[in-house]
Design an enzyme around this catalytic site. Structure first.
Site, PDB file in Angstrom:
ATOM      1  N   GLN A  63       0.846  -1.184   0.000  1.00  0.00           N
ATOM      2  CA  GLN A  63       0.000   0.000   0.000  1.00  0.00           C
ATOM      3  C   GLN A  63       0.887   1.243   0.000  1.00  0.00           C
ATOM      4  O   GLN A  63       1.803   1.349  -0.791  1.00  0.00           O
ATOM      5  CB  GLN A  63      -1.001  -0.050   1.143  1.00  0.00           C
ATOM      6  CG  GLN A  63      -1.987  -1.195   0.917  1.00  0.00           C
ATOM      7  CD  GLN A  63      -2.997  -1.343   2.009  1.00  0.00           C
ATOM      8  OE1 GLN A  63      -2.647  -1.465   3.162  1.00  0.00           O
ATOM      9  NE2 GLN A  63      -4.255  -1.348   1.617  1.00  0.00           N
ATOM     10  N   SER A  64       0.662   2.180   0.873  1.00  0.00           N
ATOM     11  CA  SER A  64       1.411   3.433   0.818  1.00  0.00           C
ATOM     12  C   SER A  64       2.802   3.352   1.413  1.00  0.00           C
ATOM     13  O   SER A  64       3.551   4.316   1.334  1.00  0.00           O
ATOM     14  CB  SER A  64       0.608   4.541   1.498  1.00  0.00           C
ATOM     15  OG  SER A  64      -0.509   4.862   0.707  1.00  0.00           O
TER      16      SER A  64
END
Length: 154
Positions: A63-64
Protein backbone atom coordinates in the site's frame (compact mmCIF):
# COMPACT_ATOMS: atom_id res chain seq x y z
CA UNK A 1 -3.03 0.09 18.24
CA UNK A 2 -0.99 2.12 20.73
CA UNK A 3 -0.08 -1.09 22.52
CA UNK A 4 1.31 -2.58 19.33
CA UNK A 5 3.36 0.54 18.59
CA UNK A 6 4.78 0.63 22.12
CA UNK A 7 5.65 -3.05 21.95
CA UNK A 8 7.40 -2.60 18.61
CA UNK A 9 9.38 0.37 19.92
CA UNK A 10 10.42 -1.75 22.87
CA UNK A 11 11.57 -4.50 20.52
CA UNK A 12 13.79 -2.07 18.61
CA UNK A 13 15.98 -1.60 21.67
CA UNK A 14 16.49 -5.29 22.46
CA UNK A 15 19.62 -7.17 21.55
CA UNK A 16 19.05 -10.37 19.57
CA UNK A 17 19.96 -12.45 22.62
CA UNK A 18 17.46 -10.64 24.86
CA UNK A 19 14.63 -10.95 22.36
CA UNK A 20 15.10 -14.64 21.66
CA UNK A 21 15.21 -15.42 25.38
CA UNK A 22 12.07 -13.45 26.09
CA UNK A 23 9.15 -15.53 24.80
CA UNK A 24 6.91 -13.32 26.91
CA UNK A 25 7.17 -10.57 24.29
CA UNK A 26 5.84 -12.86 21.59
CA UNK A 27 2.96 -13.99 23.80
CA UNK A 28 2.07 -10.37 24.68
CA UNK A 29 2.20 -9.29 21.05
CA UNK A 30 0.03 -12.21 19.98
CA UNK A 31 -2.47 -11.29 22.72
CA UNK A 32 -2.63 -7.68 21.53
CA UNK A 33 -3.05 -8.76 17.92
CA UNK A 34 -5.77 -11.24 18.82
CA UNK A 35 -7.68 -8.49 20.64
CA UNK A 36 -8.23 -6.40 17.49
CA UNK A 37 -10.32 -7.01 14.40
CA UNK A 38 -7.46 -6.76 11.95
CA UNK A 39 -4.99 -8.86 10.07
CA UNK A 40 -1.63 -7.90 11.57
CA UNK A 41 1.86 -9.03 10.71
CA UNK A 42 4.97 -8.34 12.74
CA UNK A 43 8.57 -8.98 11.80
CA UNK A 44 11.58 -7.89 13.81
CA UNK A 45 15.04 -8.60 12.51
CA UNK A 46 18.26 -7.48 14.14
CA UNK A 47 21.86 -8.09 13.15
CA UNK A 48 20.67 -10.22 10.24
CA UNK A 49 18.76 -12.55 12.53
CA UNK A 50 15.00 -12.96 12.72
CA UNK A 51 13.87 -12.29 16.27
CA UNK A 52 10.11 -12.31 16.10
CA UNK A 53 7.67 -13.02 13.31
CA UNK A 54 3.91 -13.23 13.50
CA UNK A 55 1.84 -14.08 10.43
CA UNK A 56 4.94 -14.04 8.27
CA UNK A 57 3.27 -16.45 5.84
CA UNK A 58 0.73 -13.80 4.81
CA UNK A 59 1.61 -11.65 1.80
CA UNK A 60 0.60 -8.18 2.97
CA UNK A 61 0.27 -5.45 0.31
CA UNK A 62 2.72 -2.57 0.61
CA UNK A 63 0.00 0.00 0.00
CA UNK A 64 1.41 3.43 0.82
CA UNK A 65 4.52 2.08 2.52
CA UNK A 66 6.23 2.03 -0.89
CA UNK A 67 5.98 5.82 -1.01
CA UNK A 68 8.99 6.08 1.29
CA UNK A 69 10.97 3.90 -1.12
CA UNK A 70 9.75 6.06 -3.96
CA UNK A 71 10.82 9.28 -2.23
CA UNK A 72 14.31 7.90 -1.66
CA UNK A 73 14.61 6.82 -5.29
CA UNK A 74 13.23 10.15 -6.55
CA UNK A 75 15.72 12.14 -4.47
CA UNK A 76 18.57 9.93 -5.68
CA UNK A 77 17.49 10.29 -9.30
CA UNK A 78 17.13 14.07 -9.05
CA UNK A 79 20.59 14.29 -7.51
CA UNK A 80 22.06 12.13 -10.31
CA UNK A 81 20.47 14.43 -12.89
CA UNK A 82 21.61 17.52 -10.95
CA UNK A 83 17.99 18.68 -10.59
CA UNK A 84 17.06 20.68 -7.52
CA UNK A 85 14.18 19.74 -5.24
CA UNK A 86 13.02 23.29 -5.93
CA UNK A 87 12.61 22.52 -9.66
CA UNK A 88 9.03 23.38 -10.59
CA UNK A 89 6.63 21.70 -12.95
CA UNK A 90 3.11 22.46 -14.16
CA UNK A 91 0.26 20.03 -13.53
CA UNK A 92 -2.83 20.11 -15.71
CA UNK A 93 -6.26 19.11 -14.47
CA UNK A 94 -5.86 15.91 -16.51
CA UNK A 95 -2.73 15.03 -14.47
CA UNK A 96 -4.87 14.75 -11.34
CA UNK A 97 -7.05 11.65 -11.41
CA UNK A 98 -10.36 12.12 -9.63
CA UNK A 99 -10.88 8.48 -8.65
CA UNK A 100 -8.11 8.31 -6.04
CA UNK A 101 -7.03 9.87 -2.74
CA UNK A 102 -5.44 13.22 -3.53
CA UNK A 103 -5.28 16.19 -1.16
CA UNK A 104 -3.41 18.07 -3.90
CA UNK A 105 -6.35 17.63 -6.30
CA UNK A 106 -8.72 18.82 -3.57
CA UNK A 107 -6.63 21.97 -3.12
CA UNK A 108 -6.02 22.52 -6.85
CA UNK A 109 -8.89 20.81 -8.73
CA UNK A 110 -8.06 22.61 -12.00
CA UNK A 111 -4.32 21.87 -11.86
CA UNK A 112 -1.48 24.05 -10.67
CA UNK A 113 0.85 26.29 -12.68
CA UNK A 114 3.91 25.68 -10.55
CA UNK A 115 4.76 23.06 -7.94
CA UNK A 116 8.20 21.98 -6.83
CA UNK A 117 9.58 18.46 -6.71
CA UNK A 118 9.95 19.02 -2.98
CA UNK A 119 6.20 19.72 -2.67
CA UNK A 120 5.33 16.66 -4.77
CA UNK A 121 7.43 14.50 -2.45
CA UNK A 122 5.85 16.17 0.59
CA UNK A 123 2.33 15.45 -0.66
CA UNK A 124 3.37 11.88 -1.43
CA UNK A 125 4.95 11.19 1.96
CA UNK A 126 2.99 13.32 4.40
CA UNK A 127 -0.47 13.20 2.83
CA UNK A 128 -0.11 9.85 1.04
CA UNK A 129 -1.32 11.53 -2.14
CA UNK A 130 -1.75 8.97 -4.91
CA UNK A 131 -1.70 11.53 -7.72
CA UNK A 132 1.63 13.02 -6.68
CA UNK A 133 3.04 9.51 -6.35
CA UNK A 134 1.87 8.66 -9.88
CA UNK A 135 3.30 11.94 -11.20
CA UNK A 136 6.70 11.25 -9.64
CA UNK A 137 6.69 7.75 -11.16
CA UNK A 138 5.79 9.20 -14.57
CA UNK A 139 8.15 12.18 -14.57
CA UNK A 140 11.17 11.14 -12.48
CA UNK A 141 11.67 7.42 -11.92
CA UNK A 142 9.39 4.49 -12.70
CA UNK A 143 8.43 1.58 -10.44
CA UNK A 144 10.99 -0.85 -11.89
CA UNK A 145 13.86 1.61 -11.42
CA UNK A 146 12.61 2.40 -7.91
CA UNK A 147 12.58 -1.29 -7.05
CA UNK A 148 16.07 -1.72 -8.46
CA UNK A 149 17.34 1.28 -6.48
CA UNK A 150 15.94 -0.09 -3.19
CA UNK A 151 17.26 -3.61 -3.84
CA UNK A 152 20.73 -2.21 -4.56
CA UNK A 153 20.78 -0.59 -1.11
CA UNK A 154 21.31 -4.08 0.34
Amino acid sequence: MKKIIYMLLYLLFLTPAQATENEDILIKLQGIINSVKAEVGVAVRMAGKEIITINDDIKFPLQSVFKLHQALAVCNELEKRNISLDQKIKLKKSDLASNTWSPLRKKFPDGIDSISMRDLIEYTLIYSDNNTSDILFAKVIDTAATDKFIRNLG
